[in-house]
Motif scaffolding. Structure first.
Motif, PDB file in Angstrom:
ATOM      1  N   GLY A 149       0.761  -1.800   0.110  1.00  0.00           N
ATOM      2  CA  GLY A 149      -0.110   0.212  -0.260  1.00  0.00           C
ATOM      3  C   GLY A 149       1.037   1.257  -0.134  1.00  0.00           C
ATOM      4  N   VAL A 150       1.536   1.235   0.938  1.00  0.00           N
ATOM      5  CA  VAL A 150       2.433   2.864   1.055  1.00  0.00           C
ATOM      6  C   VAL A 150       3.942   2.314   0.193  1.00  0.00           C
ATOM      7  N   GLY A 151       4.768   1.215   1.017  1.00  0.00           N
ATOM      8  CA  GLY A 151       6.420   1.346   0.061  1.00  0.00           C
ATOM      9  C   GLY A 151       6.620  -0.242  -0.241  1.00  0.00           C
ATOM     10  N   VAL A 152       7.721  -0.430  -0.823  1.00  0.00           N
ATOM     11  CA  VAL A 152       8.408  -0.977  -1.468  1.00  0.00           C
ATOM     12  C   VAL A 152       9.999  -0.684  -1.706  1.00  0.00           C
ATOM     13  N   VAL A 153      10.617  -1.392  -0.823  1.00  0.00           N
ATOM     14  CA  VAL A 153      11.853  -0.701  -0.529  1.00  0.00           C
ATOM     15  C   VAL A 153      12.677  -2.620  -0.934  1.00  0.00           C
ATOM     16  N   GLY A 154      13.693  -1.823  -1.015  1.00  0.00           N
ATOM     17  CA  GLY A 154      15.133  -3.326  -1.645  1.00  0.00           C
ATOM     18  C   GLY A 154      15.884  -2.766  -0.713  1.00  0.00           C
ATOM     19  N   GLY A 155      16.923  -3.328  -0.287  1.00  0.00           N
ATOM     20  CA  GLY A 155      18.336  -2.829   0.962  1.00  0.00           C
ATOM     21  C   GLY A 155      18.636  -2.851  -0.669  1.00  0.00           C
ATOM     22  N   ASN A 156      18.907  -3.997  -1.783  1.00  0.00           N
ATOM     23  CA  ASN A 156      19.815  -3.994  -2.269  1.00  0.00           C
ATOM     24  C   ASN A 156      18.966  -3.586  -3.785  1.00  0.00           C
ATOM     25  N   SER A 157      18.466  -4.394  -3.943  1.00  0.00           N
ATOM     26  CA  SER A 157      17.200  -4.004  -6.071  1.00  0.00           C
ATOM     27  C   SER A 157      15.867  -4.273  -5.090  1.00  0.00           C
ATOM     28  N   VAL A 158      14.992  -3.866  -6.719  1.00  0.00           N
ATOM     29  CA  VAL A 158      14.034  -4.707  -6.538  1.00  0.00           C
ATOM     30  C   VAL A 158      14.390  -5.008  -7.888  1.00  0.00           C
ATOM     31  N   ARG A 159      13.428  -6.320  -7.971  1.00  0.00           N
ATOM     32  CA  ARG A 159      13.915  -6.453  -9.546  1.00  0.00           C
ATOM     33  C   ARG A 159      12.329  -7.395  -9.989  1.00  0.00           C
ATOM     34  N   GLY A 160      11.814  -7.125 -10.796  1.00  0.00           N
ATOM     35  CA  GLY A 160      10.686  -7.919 -11.485  1.00  0.00           C
ATOM     36  C   GLY A 160       9.432  -6.667 -11.704  1.00  0.00           C
ATOM     37  N   PHE A 161       8.277  -7.134 -10.622  1.00  0.00           N
ATOM     38  CA  PHE A 161       7.212  -6.027 -10.960  1.00  0.00           C
ATOM     39  C   PHE A 161       6.407  -5.265  -9.143  1.00  0.00           C
ATOM     40  N   ALA A 162       6.629  -4.088  -8.887  1.00  0.00           N
ATOM     41  CA  ALA A 162       6.920  -3.760  -8.103  1.00  0.00           C
ATOM     42  C   ALA A 162       5.722  -2.561  -8.322  1.00  0.00           C
ATOM     43  N   GLY A 176      12.540  -4.213 -14.124  1.00  0.00           N
ATOM     44  CA  GLY A 176      11.744  -4.279 -14.103  1.00  0.00           C
ATOM     45  C   GLY A 176      10.183  -3.709 -14.838  1.00  0.00           C
ATOM     46  N   PHE A 177       9.671  -3.505 -14.330  1.00  0.00           N
ATOM     47  CA  PHE A 177       8.248  -2.544 -14.194  1.00  0.00           C
ATOM     48  C   PHE A 177       7.562  -1.898 -13.003  1.00  0.00           C
ATOM     49  N   ALA A 178       8.329  -0.990 -12.473  1.00  0.00           N
ATOM     50  CA  ALA A 178       7.950  -0.851 -10.960  1.00  0.00           C
ATOM     51  C   ALA A 178       6.757   1.157 -11.543  1.00  0.00           C
ATOM     52  N   VAL A 179       6.052   0.618 -10.925  1.00  0.00           N
ATOM     53  CA  VAL A 179       4.862   1.589 -10.098  1.00  0.00           C
ATOM     54  C   VAL A 179       4.344   2.183  -9.096  1.00  0.00           C
ATOM     55  N   GLY A 180       4.946   3.338  -8.488  1.00  0.00           N
ATOM     56  CA  GLY A 180       4.969   3.735  -7.148  1.00  0.00           C
ATOM     57  C   GLY A 180       3.965   4.931  -7.382  1.00  0.00           C
ATOM     58  N   GLY A 181       3.622   5.160  -6.384  1.00  0.00           N
ATOM     59  CA  GLY A 181       1.865   6.896  -6.914  1.00  0.00           C
ATOM     60  C   GLY A 181       2.341   8.041  -6.539  1.00  0.00           C
ATOM     61  N   LEU A 182       3.804   7.534  -5.883  1.00  0.00           N
ATOM     62  CA  LEU A 182       4.352   8.815  -5.066  1.00  0.00           C
ATOM     63  C   LEU A 182       5.905   9.000  -5.958  1.00  0.00           C
ATOM     64  N   ARG A 183       6.693   7.508  -6.048  1.00  0.00           N
ATOM     65  CA  ARG A 183       7.913   7.811  -6.577  1.00  0.00           C
ATOM     66  C   ARG A 183       8.756   6.879  -7.419  1.00  0.00           C
ATOM     67  N   VAL A 184       9.585   6.789  -8.005  1.00  0.00           N
ATOM     68  CA  VAL A 184      10.536   5.254  -8.260  1.00  0.00           C
ATOM     69  C   VAL A 184      11.740   6.229  -8.433  1.00  0.00           C
ATOM     70  N   LYS A 185      12.211   5.067  -6.936  1.00  0.00           N
ATOM     71  CA  LYS A 185      14.135   6.232  -7.188  1.00  0.00           C
ATOM     72  C   LYS A 185      14.956   4.921  -7.012  1.00  0.00           C
ATOM     73  N   ALA A 186      15.750   5.593  -7.194  1.00  0.00           N
ATOM     74  CA  ALA A 186      16.943   4.205  -7.007  1.00  0.00           C
ATOM     75  C   ALA A 186      18.325   4.716  -8.011  1.00  0.00           C
ATOM     76  N   PRO A 187      19.369   4.293  -7.643  1.00  0.00           N
ATOM     77  CA  PRO A 187      20.877   4.685  -8.156  1.00  0.00           C
ATOM     78  C   PRO A 187      20.666   4.113  -9.704  1.00  0.00           C
ATOM     79  N   ARG A 188      19.968   3.099 -10.049  1.00  0.00           N
ATOM     80  CA  ARG A 188      19.512   2.556 -11.462  1.00  0.00           C
ATOM     81  C   ARG A 188      18.473   2.400 -11.292  1.00  0.00           C
ATOM     82  N   THR A 189      18.082   2.693 -12.945  1.00  0.00           N
ATOM     83  CA  THR A 189      16.404   1.566 -13.115  1.00  0.00           C
ATOM     84  C   THR A 189      16.458   1.518 -14.583  1.00  0.00           C
TER      85      THR A 189
END
Length: 262
Positions: A149-162, A176-189
């Protein structure tokens, strides 16, 4: 077959069927079916089916079905079906179908189908389908499908559908495919990063779509937003304001369309 009006108790192993009005308590391994009105307890490993009105607890590994009205707890690894009215917890890893009314927690790993009313938490990797009412969190990498509902967080990576109404973020990369209501943020996307608010990275490859897209390094692909701000564009920007700092002259800032194709 052991039946106790209040309890069945042994200091060592129990094999077969144990049923008690309040609790079944065994100091060693348990193999078979244990049913306790309040709790089932195994001092070491549990194999088979264990159901406790309040808790199903094993000090070692659990293999099979473990159901606790409040909590299902394994001191080490739980493999199979683990269901806790409030929490499903393993000292090392949860594997299989893992359901916690409030939280599903694996200290080192979560794998399979994992559902937490508030959160799914893994101290290491999380692989499979993870659904958290508020958050899905892994200290290492989230893989395959992660929804919260609020956050999907990976200390290293998020891979796949989020997907989340809040933020998708990772310490290293979102791929992969990331959908964030507020944001999608990482050093590399990499792949598709979609948000209502903004996307942010130091390197992006693929599609970025949000009100504001910022890449403080190389951007390769297509950016769609109200404002697109890229330090090094290798692709196309579509938006009201498009900033490509590696273009020259007036082409550094253009309305509607900007491009740098080498």
């Amino acid at each position: 077959i052991n039946v106790g009006g209040l309890a069945t108790i042994t200091g060592s192993d129990a094999v077969g069927v144990s049923i008690a009005g309040l609790a079944t308590v065994n100091g060693g391994d348990v193999v078979g079916v244990t049913l306790g009105g309040l709790a089932t307890v195994a001092g070491r490993d549990q194999r088979g089916v264990s159901v406790g009105g309040l808790g199903a607890v094993a000090g070692g590994d659990v293999r099979g079905i473990s159901v606790g009205g409040l909590a299902a707890v394994a001191g080490r690894e739980a493999v199979g079906v683990t269901v806790g009215g409030l929490a499903a917890v393993a000292g090392t890893g949860l594997r299989g179908v893992n359901v916690g009314g409030l939280a599903t927690v694996g200290a080192e790993e979560v794998a399979g189908l994992s559902i937490g009313g508030l959160a799914v938490v893994s101290g290491g990797e999380a692989t499979g389908v993870q659904v958290g009412g508020l958050a899905t969190v892994a200290g290492g990498t989230l893989r395959w499908v992660s929804v919260a509902g609020v956050g999907v967080v990976g200390g290293n990576s998020v891979r796949g559908f989020a997907a989340t109404l809040g933020a998708v973020g990772a310490g290293e990369d979102v791929t992969g495919f990331a959908v964030g209501g507020l944001r999608v943020k990482a050093p590399r996307t990499e792949g598709a990063a979609l948000a209502v608010g903004y996307t942010f990275s130091y390197s992006h490859t693929g599609l970025a779509a949000a009100a504001y897209n910022e890449t403080r390094g190389p951007f390769r692909g297509l950016a769609i937003g109200l404002v697109n701000n890229t330090r090094e564009l290798h692709g196309v920007q579509l938006g009201l304001i498009n900033i490509a700092r590696n273009n020259r002259g007036l082409a550094r800032v253009l309305p509607f369309l900007n491009a740098h194709l080498n």
